[in-house]
Structures are given as C-alpha cells and as structure tokens.
Design an enzyme around this catalytic site. Structure first.
Site, PDB file in Angstrom:
ATOM      1  N   LEU A 105     -48.664 155.531  -7.710  1.00 15.91           N
ATOM      2  CA  LEU A 105     -47.378 156.233  -7.723  1.00 15.91           C
ATOM      3  C   LEU A 105     -47.420 157.113  -8.966  1.00 15.91           C
ATOM      4  O   LEU A 105     -47.952 156.699 -10.004  1.00 15.91           O
ATOM      5  CB  LEU A 105     -46.215 155.234  -7.809  1.00 15.91           C
ATOM      6  CG  LEU A 105     -45.963 154.337  -6.595  1.00 15.91           C
ATOM      7  CD1 LEU A 105     -44.812 153.378  -6.857  1.00 15.91           C
ATOM      8  CD2 LEU A 105     -45.681 155.160  -5.351  1.00 15.91           C
ATOM      9  N   ASP A 106     -46.855 158.312  -8.876  1.00 14.77           N
ATOM     10  CA  ASP A 106     -46.845 159.208 -10.038  1.00 14.77           C
ATOM     11  C   ASP A 106     -46.096 158.563 -11.201  1.00 14.77           C
ATOM     12  O   ASP A 106     -45.262 157.683 -10.992  1.00 14.77           O
ATOM     13  CB  ASP A 106     -46.114 160.519  -9.716  1.00 14.77           C
ATOM     14  CG  ASP A 106     -46.734 161.252  -8.555  1.00 14.77           C
ATOM     15  OD1 ASP A 106     -47.929 161.070  -8.313  1.00 14.77           O
ATOM     16  OD2 ASP A 106     -45.988 161.998  -7.900  1.00 14.77           O
ATOM     17  N   LEU A 107     -46.339 159.091 -12.377  1.00 12.41           N
ATOM     18  CA  LEU A 107     -45.684 158.580 -13.589  1.00 12.41           C
ATOM     19  C   LEU A 107     -44.167 158.466 -13.401  1.00 12.41           C
ATOM     20  O   LEU A 107     -43.547 157.467 -13.768  1.00 12.41           O
ATOM     21  CB  LEU A 107     -46.007 159.531 -14.752  1.00 12.41           C
ATOM     22  CG  LEU A 107     -45.547 159.118 -16.132  1.00 12.41           C
ATOM     23  CD1 LEU A 107     -46.316 157.885 -16.611  1.00 12.41           C
ATOM     24  CD2 LEU A 107     -45.724 160.249 -17.135  1.00 12.41           C
TER      25      LEU A 107
END
Ligand code: URA
Length: 245
Positions: free
Chosen positions: A108-110
């Site tokens: 998952l992105d930051l």
C-alpha cells in the site's frame, strides 16, 4: 514423503518473494542446491532432504505459518525495512510483539491506509498478490471534484495509457458532490499505485485511499494501527480464496 517441487516455488514458499523474483535470484547465480549453483529454472527440490542456500544462507519453507492483519496507518511504509530508517509495518508488528520473519503481502502506498496482511508464508503471499488468483481488493476512494458517470464507466471498462493497462473492475459511487466524490472500487489485480493512476489518467486527484476488504474479509474490528493474527476461520477463508484448500 512430500513431493518434489520446482526450485522457484520452494524459494517463494521460503519467503523470498514471488516466483518471478525467485527466478531472478536463480539467474543471478545466488542459489545453490546441495552445494552446486542452480542453473536450470526447472530443477526440482525434495523439501525434506535437499539443502538450498541463497547467498550462502540456508533457506527452507517455514513449517509454522503466521498470518497477521494490520490496519495500516498513513505515513508508514509497507516494506520490511527502510534504508532511510522510516517506520514500516514490520516495525509496528515488532513493537506489538510479533518478531517472526514476516513480510507484507503486496504494497500500500505511504499515504494509503487499511487492510494489509503480514505473513511468513510465501506461498499464501504469492497467491494473494498474483492477478491469476483474482482475489478482490476493495478500496474506499475519496476524490477531489465530481466524478462523472462517464468516468465511472471508463474506470469499470479498464484504463489504458501507454504501457499502463487495467482490467475491468467494479466501481460504485457512494457520495457525490461538486468538490468531492466518495467511491468504492473493487480490483482483482494490484499494479503499483493502480487506483491513484487510474483516476489521474481521467484527470482526478485521489485525496484519500483506504483498503477496506480482501475477498469478503473486512476486519471491521481493527482501528487504524491495530494488528492481530487472523482467526482460523479467516485464515481458512484466505486459503480457500487462493486455492490452497
Ligand atoms: N492503489 C493505489 O494507488 N495505491 C495503493 O496503495 C493501493 C492501490
């Protein structure tokens, strides 16, 4: 006696990444089988008797599978470690007493929040992330501006721009106003920054992204930052979804 398995599957089950990544390790000449560098990707391994090493370290499929779920906070990386010392989901697991050799399943992105599985089971991880197994990932997406019906149809049919191509998916408008649209998007694949890129190509900016379910598992009891082992029922459900049982 356990059956012999292909070397790439053996490595994936030992937590070294997808089968494709494991094949790369073999091509680089870092893998030995009983002391001899593996050159053929088709080579098979007897998990009971053979000794497989990667960069000189013995590897073997973990006998005890651990499967945890975290509701990932924003600002935390979904990697094992970070060369810049930023906080990762595995740091959070360690702080909460889970010190096994775990890795996150997919990314998952930051800034993305939500459901992320952490495990030491390479085979389960591989199946959950490979598009061939079509495990649904459900996202709550908040978009700046009003998303039109035409854009919803375009998202659902699949987006194509240069080498970026997405499969058909499900999109449902939850709330729509002039300056904000809330949507539910269900994908069966997981390309890098897929949701954000799909919307960006149509001219929208995703303001917030939250993964709320994997298959039909929602983990509604988890607040942001919470982590816990899956129940036997949940783990069996994931194994069913990926054809492991
Ligand atoms: N799609 C994205 O764009 N980002 C994520 O973190 C997950 C899906």
């Amino acid at each position: 006696m356990k059956p012999r398995i292909r070397i790439n599957r053996f490595l994936a089950c030992s937590g070294l990444g997808s089968r494709r990544k494991c094949e790369e390790l073999i091509r680089r000449g870092t893998v030995t089988l009983n002391g001899v560098i593996v050159e053929r990707l088709s080579i098979e391994v007897d998990p009971e008797t053979d000794e497989v090493k990667v960069d000189g370290q013995r590897v073997a499929p973990s006998s005890k599978s651990i499967v945890l779920v975290i509701n990932k906070p924003a600002g935390v990386l979904s990697t094992v470690t970070d060369s810049h010392g930023r906080r990762t989901v595995i740091d959070i697991a360690g702080e909460q007493g889970y010190r096994d050799r775990l890795f996150p399943v997919g990314r998952l992105d930051l800034d993305t929040t939500g459901i992320l599985i952490l495990t030491n089971d390479g085979n389960l991880a591989y199946r959950l992330t490979h598009p061939g197994f079509k495990v649904e990932k459900t996202y709550h997406v908040s978009v700046e501006n009003e998303v039109t019906d035409k854009s919803v149809t375009a998202l659902e049919s699949g987006i194509r721009k240069g080498s970026f191509e997405t499969q058909p998916c499900k999109v449902r408008i939850l709330k729509r106003r002039k300056n904000r649209t809330e949507l539910e998007v269900v994908l069966k694949e997981g390309k890098k920054r897929q949701v954000r890129r799909m919307f960006a190509i149509l001219g929208y900016r995703v303001a917030a992204l939250h993964r709320k379910a994997l298959g039909n598992l929602e983990f509604n009891d988890l607040n942001i930052g919470d982590i816990r082992p899956l129940t036997v029922k949940e783990e069996n459900r994931l194994r069913e979804l990926t054809g492991l049982i």
